[in-house]
Motif scaffolding. Structure first.
Motif, PDB file in Angstrom:
ATOM      1  N   SER A   1     -17.102 -17.437  -9.103  1.00 56.88           N
ATOM      2  CA  SER A   1     -16.240 -16.390  -9.916  1.00 56.88           C
ATOM      3  C   SER A   1     -16.112 -15.394  -9.939  1.00 56.88           C
ATOM      4  CB  SER A   1     -16.199 -16.952 -11.503  1.00 56.88           C
ATOM      5  OG  SER A   1     -15.714 -18.410 -11.490  1.00 56.88           O
TER       6      SER A   1
ATOM      7  N   PRO B   1     -12.815 -16.122  -3.705  1.00 60.40           N
ATOM      8  CA  PRO B   1     -12.207 -16.936  -5.320  1.00 60.40           C
ATOM      9  C   PRO B   1     -12.466 -16.166  -6.130  1.00 60.40           C
ATOM     10  CG  PRO B   1     -13.991 -18.043  -3.569  1.00 60.40           C
ATOM     11  CD  PRO B   1     -13.882 -16.815  -3.241  1.00 60.40           C
TER      12      PRO B   1
ATOM     13  N   HIS C   1      -6.119 -20.669 -11.930  1.00 58.10           N
ATOM     14  CA  HIS C   1      -6.833 -20.663 -12.361  1.00 58.10           C
ATOM     15  C   HIS C   1      -7.158 -18.624 -12.725  1.00 58.10           C
ATOM     16  CE1 HIS C   1      -8.307 -23.797 -13.339  1.00 58.10           C
ATOM     17  NE2 HIS C   1      -9.733 -24.308 -12.433  1.00 58.10           N
ATOM     18  N   PHE C   2      -7.698 -18.316 -13.568  1.00 49.81           N
ATOM     19  CA  PHE C   2      -7.866 -16.820 -13.721  1.00 49.81           C
ATOM     20  C   PHE C   2      -9.063 -16.589 -14.150  1.00 49.81           C
ATOM     21  CE2 PHE C   2      -6.465 -17.553 -17.852  1.00 49.81           C
ATOM     22  CZ  PHE C   2      -6.658 -16.325 -18.203  1.00 49.81           C
ATOM     23  N   VAL C   3      -9.926 -15.287 -14.095  1.00 49.87           N
ATOM     24  CA  VAL C   3     -10.733 -14.430 -15.481  1.00 49.87           C
ATOM     25  C   VAL C   3     -10.499 -12.683 -15.472  1.00 49.87           C
ATOM     26  CG1 VAL C   3     -12.177 -13.925 -13.284  1.00 49.87           C
ATOM     27  CG2 VAL C   3     -13.473 -14.890 -14.358  1.00 49.87           C
TER      28      VAL C   3
ATOM     29  N   SER D   1     -11.143 -19.395 -15.787  1.00 46.31           N
ATOM     30  CA  SER D   1     -11.880 -20.507 -14.715  1.00 46.31           C
ATOM     31  C   SER D   1     -13.004 -21.428 -15.615  1.00 46.31           C
ATOM     32  CB  SER D   1     -12.224 -19.713 -13.793  1.00 46.31           C
ATOM     33  OG  SER D   1     -13.331 -20.375 -12.859  1.00 46.31           O
TER      34      SER D   1
ATOM     35  N   ARG E   1      -1.340 -13.115  -5.674  1.00 48.08           N
ATOM     36  CA  ARG E   1      -1.328 -14.412  -6.477  1.00 48.08           C
ATOM     37  C   ARG E   1       0.144 -14.688  -6.031  1.00 48.08           C
ATOM     38  NH1 ARG E   1      -3.970 -17.115 -10.400  1.00 48.08           N
ATOM     39  NH2 ARG E   1      -5.239 -15.564 -10.528  1.00 48.08           N
TER      40      ARG E   1
ATOM     41  N   LEU F   1      -8.975 -14.163  -8.118  1.00 40.57           N
ATOM     42  CA  LEU F   1      -8.789 -14.659  -9.715  1.00 40.57           C
ATOM     43  C   LEU F   1      -8.683 -14.094 -10.558  1.00 40.57           C
ATOM     44  CD1 LEU F   1     -12.982 -17.591 -10.264  1.00 40.57           C
ATOM     45  CD2 LEU F   1     -10.309 -17.873 -10.772  1.00 40.57           C
TER      46      LEU F   1
END
Length: 329
Positions: free
Chosen positions: A34, A39, A9-11, A67, A50, A43
């Motif tokens: 998030s 985390p 996941h990413f945001v 996410s 990463r 993200l």
């Protein structure tokens, strides 16, 4: 052995701002992890640590997805605008690092026609490999006919849809998961069990509601070894609606559903999954950054599994690559 993780996941900040602006009733319990702590930091990182985390776990490629809860709880106009922003951002980073990243599209389900159009753009123009969906869009379940344009587009493209957990509705959280203290309530309603019941029920609704009879070639990916329901298939066959379906309940799992571990690296669950749906329908996922597999944990899980080498390599990446090769670009 090349390992591809599908639930990674990413945001982006624009989405975080939209989540924060929502009325409390539409805010997902995932908002806190998030936006706070480790985390949240991981993200937001797509080109820094990463890569080191991937190397440390033994994952070669991450298939990026926005996410929980995506843009599905947003107002329609916001969701439509942000699906494009999110997908363009993913496509940009995939182009920059094609050896490390692939992507799943974000879809604005509050506007199903716009979401279907975006899925077509994401697959044919941006090169993304399907989309990630969450079961509910506010008060509507995914089997509602309003969302059929999305499912129709996915089937026409032969593009898989990853059905990801989201928090149960507030009334369910209060009735079933409340009263044990804030921290315990939140854990029980999310990663403890609530996410998985919620998503398993959404998957069952697609089958029992006849949606997979209407779209018989649609391919759904379910994490966490099938979100509980895989282990109850024999019991579920006793539901009266199952008798009116075109196939046995287990056949839908064997023909329309792929499974991933979502970082639950348990050998007995792997054995059960391969027995129920066949090894060809098991894919790989670590659920980064919410689950970490340091010191080669992701690779070690596969290496220690009681599998022959072709099956091991299939789960690691070949099954996913075969699925992607069938997408109609």
């Amino acid at each position: 052995m090349r390992i591809i993780g599908l639930e990674e996941h990413f945001v982006i900040e624009e989405v975080l701002d939209a989540w924060r602006a929502l009325d409390a009733q539409w805010q997902d319990l995932s908002l806190r992890p998030s936006t706070q702590g480790e985390p949240a930091r991981r993200l937001a990182d797509l080109e820094g640590e990463r890569f080191a985390a991937m190397d440390d776990s033994g994952v070669d490629v991450q298939v990026l997805s926005l996410s929980t809860p995506g843009v599905q709880n947003l107002e329609r106009a916001d969701a439509v605008a942000l699906q494009k922003v999110s997908n363009d951002r993913v496509a940009e980073v995939v182009r920059a690092h094609p050896d490390r990243y692939q992507g799943l599209a974000t879809l604005a389900t509050p506007d199903p026609d716009a979401a279907a159009d975006e899925l077509r753009r994401a697959v044919t123009s941006l090169g993304l490999n399907g989309a990630m969906l969450f079961g509910r869009t506010r008060g509507k379940n995914l089997d509602d006919p309003a969302f059929w344009p999305i499912l129709e587009a996915a089937q026409a493209l032969n593009a898989p849809l990853y059905l990801h957990p989201q928090s149960p509705p507030p009334a369910v959280r209060s009735a079933y998961y409340g009263g044990l203290g804030d921290a315990m309530d939140a854990s029980l309603a999310t990663h403890g069990i609530g996410w998985h019941y919620e998503t398993g029920v959404q998957l069952l609704r697609l089958i029992l509601g006849g949606v997979l009879d209407r779209f018989p070639d649609l391919q759904i990916i379910a994490g966490h070894w099938g979100e509980v329901v895989l282990f109850y298939l024999e019991r579920l066959e006793t539901i009266p609606a199952a008798a009116t379906l075109e196939r046995r309940l287990a056949d839908y799992f064997r023909e329309n559903v792929y499974l991933t571990p979502s970082g639950m690296f348990t050998q007995r669950y792997l054995r059960w999954a391969t027995d129920i749906v066949s090894p060809e329908r098991v894919l790989f996922a670590t659920d980064y950054p919410f689950e970490l597999a340091p010191d080669g944990g992701a690779r070690r899980f596969l290496l220690e599994a009681d599998l022959d080498q072709p099956t091991r390599e299939g789960i690691a990446s070949a099954n996913w690559e075969r699925l992607c090769a069938g997408i109609r670009r």
